[in-house]
Design a protein around this motif. Structure first.
Motif, PDB file in Angstrom:
ATOM      1  N   MET A   1      -8.732 -16.628  10.406  1.00 20.57           N
ATOM      2  CA  MET A   1      -7.623 -17.358   9.788  1.00 20.57           C
ATOM      3  C   MET A   1      -6.547 -16.435   9.211  1.00 20.57           C
ATOM      4  N   PRO A   2      -6.896 -15.442   8.338  1.00 17.63           N
ATOM      5  CA  PRO A   2      -5.853 -14.582   7.777  1.00 17.63           C
ATOM      6  C   PRO A   2      -5.190 -13.721   8.844  1.00 17.63           C
ATOM      7  N   THR A   3      -3.898 -13.578   8.739  1.00 18.63           N
ATOM      8  CA  THR A   3      -3.147 -12.764   9.693  1.00 18.63           C
ATOM      9  C   THR A   3      -2.730 -11.434   9.087  1.00 18.63           C
ATOM     10  N   THR A   4      -2.940 -11.256   7.785  1.00 18.10           N
ATOM     11  CA  THR A   4      -2.499 -10.054   7.093  1.00 18.10           C
ATOM     12  C   THR A   4      -3.618  -9.520   6.218  1.00 18.10           C
ATOM     13  N   LEU A   5      -3.719  -8.205   6.157  1.00 13.39           N
ATOM     14  CA  LEU A   5      -4.663  -7.538   5.263  1.00 13.39           C
ATOM     15  C   LEU A   5      -3.878  -6.561   4.401  1.00 13.39           C
ATOM     16  N   ILE A   6      -4.058  -6.646   3.089  1.00 10.45           N
ATOM     17  CA  ILE A   6      -3.399  -5.715   2.165  1.00 10.45           C
ATOM     18  C   ILE A   6      -4.481  -5.015   1.356  1.00 10.45           C
ATOM     19  N   THR A   7      -4.464  -3.692   1.412  1.00  7.18           N
ATOM     20  CA  THR A   7      -5.487  -2.903   0.716  1.00  7.18           C
ATOM     21  C   THR A   7      -4.925  -2.036  -0.411  1.00  7.18           C
ATOM     22  N   SER A   8      -3.597  -1.885  -0.468  1.00  5.06           N
ATOM     23  CA  SER A   8      -2.989  -0.982  -1.440  1.00  5.06           C
ATOM     24  C   SER A   8      -2.381  -1.745  -2.617  1.00  5.06           C
ATOM     25  N   THR A   9      -2.683  -1.289  -3.817  1.00  8.67           N
ATOM     26  CA  THR A   9      -2.090  -1.905  -5.015  1.00  8.67           C
ATOM     27  C   THR A   9      -0.610  -1.545  -5.146  1.00  8.67           C
ATOM     28  N   GLN A  10      -0.167  -0.549  -4.354  1.00 16.46           N
ATOM     29  CA  GLN A  10       1.239  -0.140  -4.392  1.00 16.46           C
ATOM     30  C   GLN A  10       2.084  -0.893  -3.367  1.00 16.46           C
ATOM     31  N   ASN A  11       1.464  -1.781  -2.611  1.00 12.98           N
ATOM     32  CA  ASN A  11       2.209  -2.614  -1.680  1.00 12.98           C
ATOM     33  C   ASN A  11       3.297  -3.384  -2.439  1.00 12.98           C
ATOM     34  N   GLN A  12       4.509  -3.465  -1.858  1.00 10.22           N
ATOM     35  CA  GLN A  12       5.640  -4.060  -2.549  1.00 10.22           C
ATOM     36  C   GLN A  12       5.375  -5.519  -2.937  1.00 10.22           C
ATOM     37  N   PHE A  13       4.745  -6.269  -2.046  1.00  6.03           N
ATOM     38  CA  PHE A  13       4.447  -7.674  -2.332  1.00  6.03           C
ATOM     39  C   PHE A  13       3.462  -7.787  -3.492  1.00  6.03           C
ATOM     40  N   ILE A  14       2.470  -6.928  -3.510  1.00 13.10           N
ATOM     41  CA  ILE A  14       1.479  -6.950  -4.591  1.00 13.10           C
ATOM     42  C   ILE A  14       2.131  -6.572  -5.920  1.00 13.10           C
ATOM     43  N   ARG A  15       3.043  -5.640  -5.867  1.00 15.46           N
ATOM     44  CA  ARG A  15       3.762  -5.260  -7.095  1.00 15.46           C
ATOM     45  C   ARG A  15       4.594  -6.436  -7.617  1.00 15.46           C
ATOM     46  N   GLN A  16       5.172  -7.209  -6.704  1.00 20.89           N
ATOM     47  CA  GLN A  16       5.927  -8.397  -7.113  1.00 20.89           C
ATOM     48  C   GLN A  16       5.004  -9.431  -7.755  1.00 20.89           C
ATOM     49  N   LEU A  17       3.814  -9.593  -7.175  1.00 20.31           N
ATOM     50  CA  LEU A  17       2.863 -10.557  -7.733  1.00 20.31           C
ATOM     51  C   LEU A  17       2.375 -10.117  -9.109  1.00 20.31           C
ATOM     52  N   THR A  18       2.233  -8.821  -9.307  1.00 16.99           N
ATOM     53  CA  THR A  18       1.841  -8.301 -10.623  1.00 16.99           C
ATOM     54  C   THR A  18       2.900  -8.648 -11.663  1.00 16.99           C
ATOM     55  N   GLN A  19       4.162  -8.580 -11.264  1.00 16.16           N
ATOM     56  CA  GLN A  19       5.252  -8.966 -12.160  1.00 16.16           C
ATOM     57  C   GLN A  19       5.164 -10.460 -12.507  1.00 16.16           C
ATOM     58  N   LEU A  20       4.830 -11.282 -11.501  1.00 17.66           N
ATOM     59  CA  LEU A  20       4.679 -12.719 -11.750  1.00 17.66           C
ATOM     60  C   LEU A  20       3.564 -12.981 -12.755  1.00 17.66           C
ATOM     61  N   LYS A  21       2.490 -12.228 -12.634  1.00 17.82           N
ATOM     62  CA  LYS A  21       1.354 -12.406 -13.542  1.00 17.82           C
ATOM     63  C   LYS A  21       1.739 -12.021 -14.964  1.00 17.82           C
ATOM     64  N   ASP A  22       2.479 -10.943 -15.109  1.00 18.53           N
ATOM     65  CA  ASP A  22       2.690 -10.336 -16.424  1.00 18.53           C
ATOM     66  C   ASP A  22       3.954 -10.784 -17.143  1.00 18.53           C
ATOM     67  N   LYS A  23       4.972 -11.244 -16.409  1.00 19.28           N
ATOM     68  CA  LYS A  23       6.287 -11.438 -17.033  1.00 19.28           C
ATOM     69  C   LYS A  23       6.815 -12.862 -16.853  1.00 19.28           C
ATOM     70  N   SER A  24       7.033 -13.525 -17.978  1.00 22.09           N
ATOM     71  CA  SER A  24       7.604 -14.873 -17.973  1.00 22.09           C
ATOM     72  C   SER A  24       8.989 -14.865 -17.340  1.00 22.09           C
ATOM     73  N   ARG A  25       9.760 -13.816 -17.612  1.00 20.66           N
ATOM     74  CA  ARG A  25      11.121 -13.727 -17.060  1.00 20.66           C
ATOM     75  C   ARG A  25      11.094 -13.726 -15.542  1.00 20.66           C
ATOM     76  N   GLU A  26      10.131 -13.041 -14.950  1.00 22.70           N
ATOM     77  CA  GLU A  26      10.019 -12.990 -13.501  1.00 22.70           C
ATOM     78  C   GLU A  26       9.623 -14.357 -12.937  1.00 22.70           C
ATOM     79  N   ARG A  27       8.746 -15.046 -13.636  1.00 26.40           N
ATOM     80  CA  ARG A  27       8.352 -16.391 -13.188  1.00 26.40           C
ATOM     81  C   ARG A  27       9.541 -17.339 -13.213  1.00 26.40           C
ATOM     82  N   ARG A  28      10.355 -17.248 -14.254  1.00 27.01           N
ATOM     83  CA  ARG A  28      11.530 -18.127 -14.336  1.00 27.01           C
ATOM     84  C   ARG A  28      12.554 -17.780 -13.270  1.00 27.01           C
ATOM     85  N   LYS A  29      12.755 -16.488 -13.053  1.00 23.13           N
ATOM     86  CA  LYS A  29      13.777 -16.046 -12.092  1.00 23.13           C
ATOM     87  C   LYS A  29      13.428 -16.454 -10.662  1.00 23.13           C
TER      88      LYS A  29
END
Length: 266
Positions: A1-29
């Motif tokens: 089923m999955p078409t993508t595998l991400i193993t690095s915490t430095q992946n740009q998408f993962i870094r964006q998700l970390t911002q969503l987790k940590d920052k209310s401003r990012e969630r609002r934006k």
């Protein structure tokens, strides 16, 4: 089923998700937020939230379980243990997270399926854990809505999602200023009962079988004067110990279940 595998915490998408987790401003934006846990994701789907992406760690969450949550429209990504630990908020692990689109919580969106609504209002609650507990109380009582006046944090704070056990997705919730909410309640002819020490009567002496809003404030400062001046009646829960206040979610539970008792739990 999955078409993508991400193993690095430095992946740009993962870094964006970390911002969503940590920052209310990012969630609002971005108008996006993270959901952690199978039950919480299931309740978000039940609450008609749009799930954009599901991320899972296969050692903890099987593809069989994944198939119960995902559809063809949802992007599915397999992640490594390191990535999962980077994104997970809770100490207990379930191995699945989702990215979802937030909803508008304008008070003008509130709709009632009854002519006799029961509403729980909390003014300026500061602690996400208390907000989550209030939402669980409202869910248990099947309240028609929860309204947060002058919110101090956004509803998609991970701790609110966690402490509400996903009820944040299934309760009808609105936010607004105290003035906006008071105007809304008065326009809709909803009685306002404010939990307060001043000019109050014992809560169980009042008739909550008519359209009712139970209003609670913070333990530290209580409700603002604007609420007290607009109240149909101030009410108090008699205290028999040494202190004159209790946890806001406990007080909310006592008041709303008295209303349910009067309404014969219908």
């Amino acid at each position: 089923m999955p078409t993508t595998l991400i193993t690095s915490t430095q992946n740009q998408f993962i870094r964006q998700l970390t911002q969503l987790k940590d920052k209310s401003r990012e969630r609002r934006k971005t108008e996006l937020f993270l959901i952690e846990g199978e039950r919480e994701i299931s309740l978000a789907i039940k609450g008609h939230y749009e799930i954009v992406t599901i991320l899972f760690f296969p050692e903890l969450f099987s593809e069989e379980k994944l198939s119960e949550l995902s559809t063809k429209q949802i992007s599915v990504i397999e992640i490594s243990k390191e990535v999962y630990q980077k994104l997970a908020y809770r100490d207990t692990t379930e191995g699945v997270l989702a990215v979802a689109k937030s909803k508008s919580h304008s008070i003008t969106n509130l709709k009632f399926n009854t002519k006799n609504p029961l509403i729980l209002v909390a003014e300026a609650p500061e602690k996400p854990g208390n907000i989550g507990a209030i939402l669980r109380t409202a869910d248990a009582a099947n309240a028609d809505a929860v309204i947060i006046a002058n919110p101090k944090t956004d509803l998609y704070n991970p701790n609110i999602i966690r402490s509400s056990v996903g009820c944040v997705f299934t309760n009808q919730i609105a936010t607004g200023s105290t003035s906006e909410i008071i105007d809304f309640l008065k326009e809709n002819k909803i009685n306002i009962y404010c939990a307060a020490l001043q000019a109050s009567v014992n809560y169980h002496t009042q008739d909550f079988t008519k359209p009712t809003a139970m209003v609670v404030g913070t333990e530290a400062t209580g409700l603002s004067n604007e609420w007290l001046e607009s109240s149909t009646q101030n009410i108090i829960i008699p205290m028999q110990g040494e202190i004159d206040s209790m946890n806001v979610s406990v007080a909310a539970g006592i008041l709303i279940f008295e209303a349910k008792r009067q309404r014969n739990f219908l």
